[in-house]
Design a protein around this motif. Structure first.
Motif, PDB file in Angstrom:
ATOM      1  N   VAL A   1       0.853  -1.184   0.000  1.00 64.27           N
ATOM      2  CA  VAL A   1       0.000   0.000   0.000  1.00 64.27           C
ATOM      3  C   VAL A   1       0.888   1.232   0.000  1.00 64.27           C
ATOM      4  O   VAL A   1       1.734   1.403   0.892  1.00 64.27           O
ATOM      5  CB  VAL A   1      -0.930   0.029   1.224  1.00 64.27           C
ATOM      6  N   ILE A   2       0.715   2.081  -0.984  1.00 62.40           N
ATOM      7  CA  ILE A   2       1.490   3.314  -1.056  1.00 62.40           C
ATOM      8  C   ILE A   2       1.097   4.224   0.105  1.00 62.40           C
ATOM      9  O   ILE A   2      -0.065   4.254   0.520  1.00 62.40           O
ATOM     10  CB  ILE A   2       1.247   4.017  -2.412  1.00 62.40           C
ATOM     11  N   SER A   3       2.044   4.941   0.658  1.00 59.96           N
ATOM     12  CA  SER A   3       1.730   5.856   1.759  1.00 59.96           C
ATOM     13  C   SER A   3       0.926   7.040   1.242  1.00 59.96           C
ATOM     14  O   SER A   3       0.998   7.404   0.060  1.00 59.96           O
ATOM     15  CB  SER A   3       3.015   6.360   2.415  1.00 59.96           C
ATOM     16  N   HIS A   4       0.142   7.637   2.133  1.00 58.71           N
ATOM     17  CA  HIS A   4      -0.605   8.831   1.756  1.00 58.71           C
ATOM     18  C   HIS A   4       0.344   9.916   1.247  1.00 58.71           C
ATOM     19  O   HIS A   4       0.052  10.601   0.260  1.00 58.71           O
ATOM     20  CB  HIS A   4      -1.412   9.344   2.944  1.00 58.71           C
ATOM     21  N   ALA A   5       1.486  10.085   1.911  1.00 57.70           N
ATOM     22  CA  ALA A   5       2.428  11.137   1.534  1.00 57.70           C
ATOM     23  C   ALA A   5       2.969  10.919   0.122  1.00 57.70           C
ATOM     24  O   ALA A   5       3.034  11.862  -0.684  1.00 57.70           O
ATOM     25  CB  ALA A   5       3.575  11.194   2.538  1.00 57.70           C
ATOM     26  N   LYS A   6       3.349   9.692  -0.192  1.00 58.79           N
ATOM     27  CA  LYS A   6       3.876   9.400  -1.522  1.00 58.79           C
ATOM     28  C   LYS A   6       2.816   9.587  -2.591  1.00 58.79           C
ATOM     29  O   LYS A   6       3.074  10.153  -3.664  1.00 58.79           O
ATOM     30  CB  LYS A   6       4.421   7.975  -1.555  1.00 58.79           C
ATOM     31  N   ARG A   7       1.603   9.134  -2.298  1.00 57.76           N
ATOM     32  CA  ARG A   7       0.533   9.276  -3.306  1.00 57.76           C
ATOM     33  C   ARG A   7       0.206  10.746  -3.535  1.00 57.76           C
ATOM     34  O   ARG A   7      -0.084  11.160  -4.675  1.00 57.76           O
ATOM     35  CB  ARG A   7      -0.724   8.519  -2.829  1.00 57.76           C
ATOM     36  N   LEU A   8       0.257  11.567  -2.498  1.00 55.48           N
ATOM     37  CA  LEU A   8       0.010  13.000  -2.665  1.00 55.48           C
ATOM     38  C   LEU A   8       1.085  13.634  -3.549  1.00 55.48           C
ATOM     39  O   LEU A   8       0.782  14.475  -4.404  1.00 55.48           O
ATOM     40  CB  LEU A   8      -0.042  13.689  -1.300  1.00 55.48           C
ATOM     41  N   ARG A   9       2.316  13.229  -3.355  1.00 52.82           N
ATOM     42  CA  ARG A   9       3.382  13.768  -4.207  1.00 52.82           C
ATOM     43  C   ARG A   9       3.212  13.300  -5.645  1.00 52.82           C
ATOM     44  O   ARG A   9       3.454  14.061  -6.592  1.00 52.82           O
ATOM     45  CB  ARG A   9       4.754  13.374  -3.657  1.00 52.82           C
ATOM     46  N   ASN A  10       2.772  12.066  -5.807  1.00 51.44           N
ATOM     47  CA  ASN A  10       2.541  11.546  -7.157  1.00 51.44           C
ATOM     48  C   ASN A  10       1.453  12.333  -7.885  1.00 51.44           C
ATOM     49  O   ASN A  10       1.562  12.603  -9.087  1.00 51.44           O
ATOM     50  CB  ASN A  10       2.137  10.069  -7.103  1.00 51.44           C
ATOM     51  N   VAL A  11       0.390  12.671  -7.173  1.00 50.49           N
ATOM     52  CA  VAL A  11      -0.721  13.341  -7.863  1.00 50.49           C
ATOM     53  C   VAL A  11      -0.315  14.738  -8.312  1.00 50.49           C
ATOM     54  O   VAL A  11      -0.812  15.232  -9.338  1.00 50.49           O
ATOM     55  CB  VAL A  11      -2.001  13.363  -6.992  1.00 50.49           C
ATOM     56  N   ILE A  12       0.599  15.386  -7.611  1.00 48.05           N
ATOM     57  CA  ILE A  12       1.102  16.678  -8.082  1.00 48.05           C
ATOM     58  C   ILE A  12       1.823  16.492  -9.416  1.00 48.05           C
ATOM     59  O   ILE A  12       1.668  17.300 -10.344  1.00 48.05           O
ATOM     60  CB  ILE A  12       2.036  17.321  -7.044  1.00 48.05           C
ATOM     61  N   GLU A  13       2.596  15.425  -9.538  1.00 48.91           N
ATOM     62  CA  GLU A  13       3.262  15.126 -10.810  1.00 48.91           C
ATOM     63  C   GLU A  13       2.243  14.865 -11.912  1.00 48.91           C
ATOM     64  O   GLU A  13       2.437  15.278 -13.069  1.00 48.91           O
ATOM     65  CB  GLU A  13       4.182  13.916 -10.653  1.00 48.91           C
ATOM     66  N   GLU A  14       1.134  14.198 -11.564  1.00 48.71           N
ATOM     67  CA  GLU A  14       0.098  13.914 -12.556  1.00 48.71           C
ATOM     68  C   GLU A  14      -0.564  15.206 -13.042  1.00 48.71           C
ATOM     69  O   GLU A  14      -0.843  15.369 -14.238  1.00 48.71           O
ATOM     70  CB  GLU A  14      -0.939  12.964 -11.952  1.00 48.71           C
ATOM     71  N   ILE A  15      -0.816  16.124 -12.117  1.00 50.95           N
ATOM     72  CA  ILE A  15      -1.436  17.401 -12.497  1.00 50.95           C
ATOM     73  C   ILE A  15      -0.488  18.198 -13.389  1.00 50.95           C
ATOM     74  O   ILE A  15      -0.907  18.795 -14.392  1.00 50.95           O
ATOM     75  CB  ILE A  15      -1.835  18.208 -11.249  1.00 50.95           C
ATOM     76  N   LYS A  16       0.804  18.212 -13.039  1.00 50.95           N
ATOM     77  CA  LYS A  16       1.788  18.923 -13.857  1.00 50.95           C
ATOM     78  C   LYS A  16       1.840  18.346 -15.270  1.00 50.95           C
ATOM     79  O   LYS A  16       1.881  19.088 -16.258  1.00 50.95           O
ATOM     80  CB  LYS A  16       3.172  18.832 -13.205  1.00 50.95           C
ATOM     81  N   LEU A  17       1.824  17.015 -15.374  1.00 53.31           N
ATOM     82  CA  LEU A  17       1.865  16.388 -16.691  1.00 53.31           C
ATOM     83  C   LEU A  17       0.595  16.707 -17.481  1.00 53.31           C
ATOM     84  O   LEU A  17       0.663  17.006 -18.687  1.00 53.31           O
ATOM     85  CB  LEU A  17       2.033  14.875 -16.560  1.00 53.31           C
ATOM     86  N   ALA A  18      -0.547  16.649 -16.829  1.00 49.55           N
ATOM     87  CA  ALA A  18      -1.808  16.965 -17.510  1.00 49.55           C
ATOM     88  C   ALA A  18      -1.770  18.370 -18.099  1.00 49.55           C
ATOM     89  O   ALA A  18      -2.259  18.612 -19.213  1.00 49.55           O
ATOM     90  CB  ALA A  18      -2.977  16.819 -16.539  1.00 49.55           C
ATOM     91  N   ASP A  19      -1.180  19.296 -17.380  1.00 47.18           N
ATOM     92  CA  ASP A  19      -1.022  20.664 -17.882  1.00 47.18           C
ATOM     93  C   ASP A  19      -0.072  20.693 -19.075  1.00 47.18           C
ATOM     94  O   ASP A  19      -0.355  21.344 -20.092  1.00 47.18           O
ATOM     95  CB  ASP A  19      -0.491  21.543 -16.753  1.00 47.18           C
TER      96      ASP A  19
END
Length: 349
Positions: A20-38
């Protein structure tokens, strides 16, 4: 035609390793996803609010604020804000702050919430489920439309001519209504002249066409021009270079989540046959290669009237690189096909 991504920032067990990925790691990942989407030219990214162990996004505004300073063009929205158990003053302040940081790219998607964990957490009675939403939406819109607010309700202390700050760049700050397909919520959105988001996650998307018409009629009867009001879909899906790969990768994590939630709500078992049926052209899953997904989005636009499509990916935890690849394919391959075809279609109407 706007195209984007939505996520609940899931932290479910990896269906292969059990990790199970940690909440902290998943939060950092989603920022990368938003940046890529942009970076790949998508129009909008939505983060949904939940208050349980298997989702890390209890505060979408904080996540969106973190992404705001690292993006340039993409619109940033909740998906949804559970307004019934939130303080409308704070919701407005949070998203006005995101709007300022992003230079006018914030939106609020307000909903009653299909998950109920926030109600006992913040001290609300589920018996007041509908009444809470109506009252808080009224206050949120009052704050949006006026810097100084005087208001009195049943479930929150009154406000006597007080200012709410900061004020957003956008005037008014966009407020969408999220609906699971309840006719009453659709009519409410229309009567208020607010954009509508439909959670199209099961059955046939074509069944939502009458709801879009109902929404437009309600808007017209209330004096709004329905042609100016956008309608969005929130739909599960995944994209890979070929359809077989996409289907195989997306199935296990989706099955896991659907069966966990299904046990909580009394749904029948979610198996491969159900999944494959939903992947059909008339089904609600947008899973496949870019051409397959693009054709389904075009079909949704032409036959249901959706003007913003939000691909919800992933449903259950998947490798970060797979999610990033799906976002890249949506922006660089799916979106251009959809935009070109819809532009031609609209020009010919």
């Amino acid at each position: 035609m706007e195209i984007g991504i939505s996520t609940f920032v899931e932290t479910t067990p990896d269906t292969v390793t059990g990790e199970v990925i940690s909440h902290a790691k998943r939060l950092r990942n989603v920022i990368e996803e938003i940046k890529l989407a942009d970076e790949v030219g998508l129009d909008v990214f939505g983060v949904g609010e939940h208050h349980r162990e298997d989702f890390a996004a209890s505060s979408p505004a904080v996540i969106l604020a973190a992404a705001a300073s690292q993006t340039k063009n993409i619109r940033l929205t909740s998906a949804v804000t559970v307004l019934s158990s939130a303080d409308p003053v704070r919701v407005f302040q949070d998203f006005a702050t995101v709007d300022g940081i992003s230079n006018g790219r914030a939106e609020i998607m307000a909903g009653r919430g299909s998950f109920i964990e926030s109600f006992p957490l913040f001290g609300y009675d589920l018996h007041d489920y509908n009444e809470l939403f109506d009252e808080k939406l009224e206050l949120l819109l009052k704050i949006r439309d006026s810097e100084k607010v005087t208001w009195k309700g049943k479930h929150r202390p009154a406000i006597d001519h007080l200012g709410v700050y900061p004020r957003p760049i956008q005037n008014p700050l966009p407020v969408w209504i999220g609906s699971g397909g309840n006719p009453e919520s659709v009519i409410r959105a229309g009567r208020l002249g607010l954009p509508l988001v439909l959670a199209i996650i099961g059955g046939s998307p074509m069944q939502f066409a009458p709801l879009v018409e109902l929404y437009k009629r309600a808007a017209a009867e209330a004096g709004y021009d329905p042609d100016t009001l956008p309608v969005a879909s929130h739909s599960h899906g995944f994209i890979a270079e070929n359809t077989e790969t996409a289907a195989d990768k997306f199935f296990a994590p989706t099955q896991y989540v659907m069966n966990v939630i299904g046990r909580e709500r009394g749904w029948s078992h979610y198996g491969r046959a159900t999944y494959d049926a939903a992947r059909s052209f008339e089904g609600a899953l947008y899973v496949g290669d870019p051409k397959t997904v693009a054709e389904k989005i075009i079909h949704l636009r032409k036959n249901v009237g959706i003007t913003r499509f939000m691909l919800h990916v992933p449903v259950g935890s998947m490798p970060h690189e797979d999610v990033m690849n799906a976002i890249k394919l949506l922006g660089t391959e799916v979106a251009p096909i959809v935009r070109e075809e819809i532009a031609k279609w609209e020009k010919g109407q």
